[in-house]
Write an enzyme that holds these catalytic residues in place. Sequence first.
Site, mmCIF file in Angstrom:
data_model
loop_
_atom_site.group_PDB
_atom_site.id
_atom_site.type_symbol
_atom_site.label_atom_id
_atom_site.label_comp_id
_atom_site.label_asym_id
_atom_site.label_seq_id
_atom_site.Cartn_x
_atom_site.Cartn_y
_atom_site.Cartn_z
ATOM 1 N N ARG A 107 11.633 3.629 3.486
ATOM 2 C CA ARG A 107 10.990 2.694 4.557
ATOM 3 C C ARG A 107 12.245 1.667 4.856
ATOM 4 N NH1 ARG A 107 5.642 -0.767 4.758
ATOM 5 N NH2 ARG A 107 4.889 1.239 5.122
ATOM 6 N N LYS A 167 25.444 -5.962 -2.476
ATOM 7 C CA LYS A 167 26.919 -5.675 -2.840
ATOM 8 C C LYS A 167 27.522 -5.160 -1.594
ATOM 9 C CE LYS A 167 26.107 -5.381 -7.681
ATOM 10 N NZ LYS A 167 26.183 -4.219 -8.657
ATOM 11 N N HIS A 195 5.376 6.058 11.470
ATOM 12 C CA HIS A 195 4.808 6.131 10.150
ATOM 13 C C HIS A 195 4.039 7.348 10.048
ATOM 14 C CE1 HIS A 195 3.699 4.679 6.370
ATOM 15 N NE2 HIS A 195 3.219 3.345 6.596
ATOM 16 N N ARG A 228 0.810 -1.236 -0.011
ATOM 17 C CA ARG A 228 -0.065 0.047 0.080
ATOM 18 C C ARG A 228 0.805 1.259 0.113
ATOM 19 N NH1 ARG A 228 -3.297 -3.368 1.397
ATOM 20 N NH2 ARG A 228 -1.440 -4.174 2.685
ATOM 21 N N THR A 229 1.637 1.354 0.891
ATOM 22 C CA THR A 229 2.518 2.594 1.217
ATOM 23 C C THR A 229 3.273 3.033 -0.324
ATOM 24 O OG1 THR A 229 2.569 2.201 3.325
ATOM 25 C CG2 THR A 229 3.951 3.907 2.657
HETATM 26 C C1 NCD Z 1 1.882 -0.632 8.043
HETATM 27 C C2 NCD Z 1 3.104 -0.740 8.241
HETATM 28 O O1 NCD Z 1 4.025 -0.820 7.485
HETATM 29 O O2 NCD Z 1 3.664 -0.135 9.559
HETATM 30 N N1 NCD Z 1 1.477 -0.815 6.726
HETATM 31 C C3 NCD Z 1 1.078 0.335 5.962
HETATM 32 O O3 NCD Z 1 1.931 1.019 5.851
HETATM 33 N N2 NCD Z 1 -0.010 0.513 5.746
HETATM 34 C C4 NCD Z 1 1.122 -1.727 9.039
HETATM 35 C C5 NCD Z 1 1.579 -3.035 9.153
HETATM 36 O O4 NCD Z 1 2.689 -3.411 8.480
HETATM 37 O O5 NCD Z 1 0.858 -3.721 9.862
#
Ligand code: NCD
Length: 309
Positions: free
Chosen positions: A107, A86, A135, A57-58
């Site tokens: 991320r 590497k 987040h 999703r993100t």
């Molecule tokens: C979340 C995350 O990555 O922290 N997902 C997201 O970004 N929608 C929640 C999760 O992984 O449970």
Amino acid sequence: MNEFYQKDIISIKDYTKEQLEKIFTSTDKIMQLSSSQRQEICKGKTLGYLFYEPSTRTRLSFDSAIASIGGNSLGISNISSSSTQKGESLADTVKMMSIYSDILVLRHTLDGSSRFASEISDKPVINAGSGTEEHPTQAIQDLFTIKKEKKQIDGLKIGIVGDLKYGRTVYSLLHGLGNYDVDVRLISPESLRIRSDSTYEIKKNLDFTESTELEDHIDELDVLYVTRIQKERFPDEEEYLKVKGSYVVGLDMLKKMKDDSIILHPLPRIDEISTDVDKTKNAKYFQQAEYGKHTRAALLGLILNENGF
Ligand code: NCD
């Protein structure tokens, strides 16, 4: 100059209520523009992403957000196909990406990774999940969803259930909710309570209770925010198995809720909301994902345009 111009998004704690409300107003504006008007906002701008942890999703919501405002994206979503394998350092990878893009989305498994990247990059950095810590764009999306669906955030009773120890969306959401007058109930297995090193700071701005029983609160809640148990963050699989499936929100549970309550989830869902809840009017988690695209488009538009849009 717009105050978000060229600024990083590292922590939700850096935002005041006024700033959050400005982002919501910009999101409303973006949702009202025609697609050809939207295409002008970030025409020719490039978003670079670096995902050291899985994401659906993100990353896709950033991809579709930048595309919806006329920009494009490139990056690495699967670290096993990159030079990190590497031995390239995060610092060098970030430097490279800031040459190829106007804004970076990161991320990473480590807490503090985005702050570190922002010190190295000469382009703005957006934290799309740093370890178990934060987040922030998810919290902006969550707050926007509550505001849109319940008309206001102040005065609501909000239950947050699931893995409150490892779920980073919970920490960002709690800090964000600290800007509002809300009654928060945290519900988790004993071993997955919110981390005690964070409670002191959160408690400065927000009142919350902690319990293990969802049933004790369910009939009072306006918003139920469900999270998955973060299997991958458990040091020991045995410990995960003890709490797996602790809470499942199904139609029986929904019957006990207020008629106009809403159910949110940052997704991905595993088994904590049964799929027969999806078709009810209370289920807003897919709507929440859609709002995420618009809140991110608004943020990108604000960060990449000196005078906003
Ligand atoms: C979340 C995350 O990555 O922290 N997902 C997201 O970004 N929608 C929640 C999760 O992984 O449970």
